[in-house]
Design a protein around this motif. Structure first.
Motif, PDB file in Angstrom:
ATOM      1  N   ALA A  51       4.932  -1.947   0.366  1.00 39.95           N
ATOM      2  CA  ALA A  51       5.653  -1.524  -0.785  1.00 39.95           C
ATOM      3  C   ALA A  51       6.594  -2.720  -0.810  1.00 39.95           C
ATOM      4  O   ALA A  51       7.036  -3.299  -1.800  1.00 39.95           O
ATOM      5  CB  ALA A  51       6.326  -0.399  -0.866  1.00 39.95           C
ATOM      6  N   PHE A  52       7.462  -3.058   0.254  1.00 42.50           N
ATOM      7  CA  PHE A  52       8.386  -4.114   0.400  1.00 42.50           C
ATOM      8  C   PHE A  52       7.631  -5.532   0.149  1.00 42.50           C
ATOM      9  O   PHE A  52       8.434  -6.457  -0.485  1.00 42.50           O
ATOM     10  CB  PHE A  52       9.100  -4.014   1.806  1.00 42.50           C
ATOM     11  CG  PHE A  52       9.949  -5.269   1.921  1.00 42.50           C
ATOM     12  CD1 PHE A  52      11.386  -5.086   1.320  1.00 42.50           C
ATOM     13  CD2 PHE A  52       9.664  -6.317   2.821  1.00 42.50           C
ATOM     14  CE1 PHE A  52      12.291  -6.008   1.563  1.00 42.50           C
ATOM     15  CE2 PHE A  52      10.714  -7.067   3.155  1.00 42.50           C
ATOM     16  CZ  PHE A  52      11.791  -7.125   2.442  1.00 42.50           C
ATOM     17  N   ARG A  53       6.509  -5.741   0.993  1.00 40.14           N
ATOM     18  CA  ARG A  53       6.005  -7.119   1.045  1.00 40.14           C
ATOM     19  C   ARG A  53       5.258  -7.490  -0.450  1.00 40.14           C
ATOM     20  O   ARG A  53       5.473  -8.604  -0.879  1.00 40.14           O
ATOM     21  CB  ARG A  53       5.019  -7.392   2.483  1.00 40.14           C
ATOM     22  CG  ARG A  53       4.123  -8.293   2.297  1.00 40.14           C
ATOM     23  CD  ARG A  53       5.206  -9.491   2.863  1.00 40.14           C
ATOM     24  NE  ARG A  53       4.530 -10.709   3.068  1.00 40.14           N
ATOM     25  CZ  ARG A  53       4.061 -11.894   2.127  1.00 40.14           C
ATOM     26  NH1 ARG A  53       4.713 -11.557   0.923  1.00 40.14           N
ATOM     27  NH2 ARG A  53       3.780 -12.876   2.289  1.00 40.14           N
TER      28      ARG A  53
ATOM     29  N   LYS B 254       2.308  -0.133  -6.050  1.00 36.45           N
ATOM     30  CA  LYS B 254       0.701   0.278  -6.150  1.00 36.45           C
ATOM     31  C   LYS B 254      -0.040  -0.294  -5.271  1.00 36.45           C
ATOM     32  O   LYS B 254      -1.155   0.214  -4.841  1.00 36.45           O
ATOM     33  CB  LYS B 254       0.316  -0.638  -7.525  1.00 36.45           C
ATOM     34  CG  LYS B 254       1.181   0.275  -8.817  1.00 36.45           C
ATOM     35  CD  LYS B 254       0.881  -0.383 -10.197  1.00 36.45           C
ATOM     36  CE  LYS B 254       1.471   0.222 -11.461  1.00 36.45           C
ATOM     37  NZ  LYS B 254       1.540  -0.177 -12.564  1.00 36.45           N
ATOM     38  N   PHE B 255       0.368  -1.752  -4.567  1.00 34.66           N
ATOM     39  CA  PHE B 255      -0.523  -2.127  -3.488  1.00 34.66           C
ATOM     40  C   PHE B 255      -0.289  -1.055  -2.400  1.00 34.66           C
ATOM     41  O   PHE B 255      -1.313  -0.940  -1.355  1.00 34.66           O
ATOM     42  CB  PHE B 255       0.039  -3.471  -3.083  1.00 34.66           C
ATOM     43  CG  PHE B 255      -0.462  -4.339  -4.081  1.00 34.66           C
ATOM     44  CD1 PHE B 255      -1.782  -5.395  -4.023  1.00 34.66           C
ATOM     45  CD2 PHE B 255       0.268  -4.494  -5.380  1.00 34.66           C
ATOM     46  CE1 PHE B 255      -2.016  -6.172  -4.736  1.00 34.66           C
ATOM     47  CE2 PHE B 255      -0.411  -5.875  -6.259  1.00 34.66           C
ATOM     48  CZ  PHE B 255      -1.288  -6.385  -5.987  1.00 34.66           C
ATOM     49  N   ALA B 256       0.702  -0.863  -2.005  1.00 31.86           N
ATOM     50  CA  ALA B 256       0.984   0.200  -0.722  1.00 31.86           C
ATOM     51  C   ALA B 256       0.158   1.399  -0.986  1.00 31.86           C
ATOM     52  O   ALA B 256      -0.245   1.716  -0.044  1.00 31.86           O
ATOM     53  CB  ALA B 256       2.519   0.710  -0.886  1.00 31.86           C
ATOM     54  N   VAL B 257       0.278   2.049  -2.053  1.00 32.74           N
ATOM     55  CA  VAL B 257      -0.737   3.205  -2.651  1.00 32.74           C
ATOM     56  C   VAL B 257      -2.059   2.875  -2.282  1.00 32.74           C
ATOM     57  O   VAL B 257      -2.871   3.724  -1.380  1.00 32.74           O
ATOM     58  CB  VAL B 257      -0.584   3.614  -3.971  1.00 32.74           C
ATOM     59  CG1 VAL B 257      -1.353   5.023  -4.052  1.00 32.74           C
ATOM     60  CG2 VAL B 257       0.835   4.488  -4.176  1.00 32.74           C
TER      61      VAL B 257
ATOM     62  N   GLY C  13       2.632   5.894   7.364  1.00 33.68           N
ATOM     63  CA  GLY C  13       4.008   5.708   6.673  1.00 33.68           C
ATOM     64  C   GLY C  13       4.594   4.558   6.630  1.00 33.68           C
ATOM     65  O   GLY C  13       4.981   3.817   5.511  1.00 33.68           O
ATOM     66  N   LEU C  14       4.648   3.968   7.776  1.00 30.72           N
ATOM     67  CA  LEU C  14       5.064   2.668   8.156  1.00 30.72           C
ATOM     68  C   LEU C  14       4.378   1.327   7.569  1.00 30.72           C
ATOM     69  O   LEU C  14       5.107   0.669   6.711  1.00 30.72           O
ATOM     70  CB  LEU C  14       5.266   1.973   9.616  1.00 30.72           C
ATOM     71  CG  LEU C  14       6.250   3.044  10.418  1.00 30.72           C
ATOM     72  CD1 LEU C  14       6.128   2.648  11.832  1.00 30.72           C
ATOM     73  CD2 LEU C  14       7.743   2.741   9.931  1.00 30.72           C
ATOM     74  N   VAL C  15       3.035   1.591   7.406  1.00 27.38           N
ATOM     75  CA  VAL C  15       2.357   0.698   6.579  1.00 27.38           C
ATOM     76  C   VAL C  15       2.560   0.788   5.082  1.00 27.38           C
ATOM     77  O   VAL C  15       2.713  -0.367   4.482  1.00 27.38           O
ATOM     78  CB  VAL C  15       0.811   1.213   6.768  1.00 27.38           C
ATOM     79  CG1 VAL C  15      -0.083   0.418   5.619  1.00 27.38           C
ATOM     80  CG2 VAL C  15       0.288   0.630   8.126  1.00 27.38           C
ATOM     81  N   MET C  16       2.910   1.923   4.503  1.00 25.47           N
ATOM     82  CA  MET C  16       3.127   1.964   3.138  1.00 25.47           C
ATOM     83  C   MET C  16       4.443   1.518   2.926  1.00 25.47           C
ATOM     84  O   MET C  16       4.621   0.638   1.775  1.00 25.47           O
ATOM     85  CB  MET C  16       3.148   3.592   2.762  1.00 25.47           C
ATOM     86  CG  MET C  16       3.231   3.772   1.170  1.00 25.47           C
ATOM     87  SD  MET C  16       2.945   5.360   0.803  1.00 25.47           S
ATOM     88  CE  MET C  16       2.901   5.275  -0.778  1.00 25.47           C
TER      89      MET C  16
END
Length: 304
Positions: free
Chosen positions: A145-147, A151-154, A138-141
């Motif tokens: 998403a912020f960085r 779509k990159f987070a998914v 969850g923290l990675v996502m």
């Protein structure tokens, strides 16, 4: 630089990944994991021999004495031995076992410690370990998403889930013991795979802004080709260290080393084919990564 058509084989890679995940989930559902003492509960006995301990002889002695399911491994030196007994053995039986070992070996055997892990503690560790992995994902996502962009987070989280499931499935299929060291290795795999994915994602973002007329598939292929050398060198050097740990590190960290070996190999594959494949499937484009235009600013000044 030669551009390799990685994404030209993305459908084959997707089918292979689905096959891996289905196989892993099937094994986890049917065979489940071979839970270690940390999760099932039991007695842990550490003993010290005056001379080098023969692990095979100790295993035979314990089996003949009726200690079914005892796991014997060296602990630090060849004179220190760690014995794991399944749930149901008491501290008194651990002391009796020590006397049996001393009578069998003919040398002085010193009892260093006896620890009991109850089933309730094991269930709690299992639950907390699962929550730790979910929290990490969850923290990675949120970070990616912020960085970068959602779509990159998914893509990154799908790749990480892919790596964890395949590694768990590998342990289920071959029946290796799953203990706290293996759980720690899984968390390390998440970190390693994430590092690779972020490097690739950063290059994809740069190239989307630099190669304005290139198609998304072409941009991804160029980005993967540019980072391939770094990915292979990092992975190969890491694998060499882990292989040395698995071969010469002893039984105590064997599971840890094997989990990382599998995780690093799968993580390298997923950072190339899984995360990037998800990006293309979600229709990533240069518009997703455009730098926001400030009022009064010229667009050409904002683009690299």
């Amino acid at each position: 630089m030669k551009v390799i058509d990685f994404m030209g084989k993305r459908r084959i890679a997707a089918a292979f990944s689905v096959l891996l995940i289905l196989t892993a989930l099937g094994s986890l559902a049917v065979k489940q994991l071979n839970w270690g003492l940390d999760f099932t509960g039991g007695t842990l006995v550490e003993v010290h021999y005056e001379d080098s301990a023969d692990l095979n002889e100790i295993r035979t002695t314990l089996a003949d004495a009726g200690y079914a399911g005892a796991i014997v491994v060296s602990f630090g030196t060849d004179k220190d031995v760690l014995i794991r007994l399944p749930d149901g053995y008491s501290d008194a039986q651990g002391t009796e076992m020590l006397q049996t070992l001393q009578a069998s070996s003919g040398v002085n055997v010193e009892l260093r410690r006896i620890e009991f892990v109850g089933p309730q503690v094991g269930d709690e560790l299992r639950e907390q370990g699962g929550l730790a992995m979910l929290l990490a994902l969850g923290l990675v996502m949120l970070y990616i998403a912020f960085r970068f962009q959602f779509k990159f987070a998914v893509g990154a989280v799908v790749a990480l889930i892919h790596d964890v499931i395949v590694t768990l499935g590998f342990f289920s299929i071959i029946g290796l013991e799953f203990d706290l060291t293996v759980l720690a290795a899984l968390l390390a795999v998440i970190g390693y795979s994430l590092n690779d994915t972020i490097v690739v994602s950063d290059r994809i973002r740069e190239n989307f802004r630099k190669l304005r007329r290139a198609e998304p598939l072409e941009v991804v292929n160029i980005s993967l080709s540019e980072t391939l050398g770094r990915t292979l060198v990092t992975s190969l050097t890491t694998l060499l260290v882990l292989l040395a740990l698995a071969l010469f590190g002893g039984e105590m960290i064997f599971g840890f080393a094997v989990a990382l070996l599998v995780g690093v190999m799968i993580g390298t594959y997923s950072s190339i084919y899984v995360a990037s494949n998800v990006l293309l499937s979600m229709g990533v484009s240069k518009e997703d990564l455009m730098i926001p235009v400030r009022e009064g600013a010229e667009q050409d000044d904002l683009m690299p």
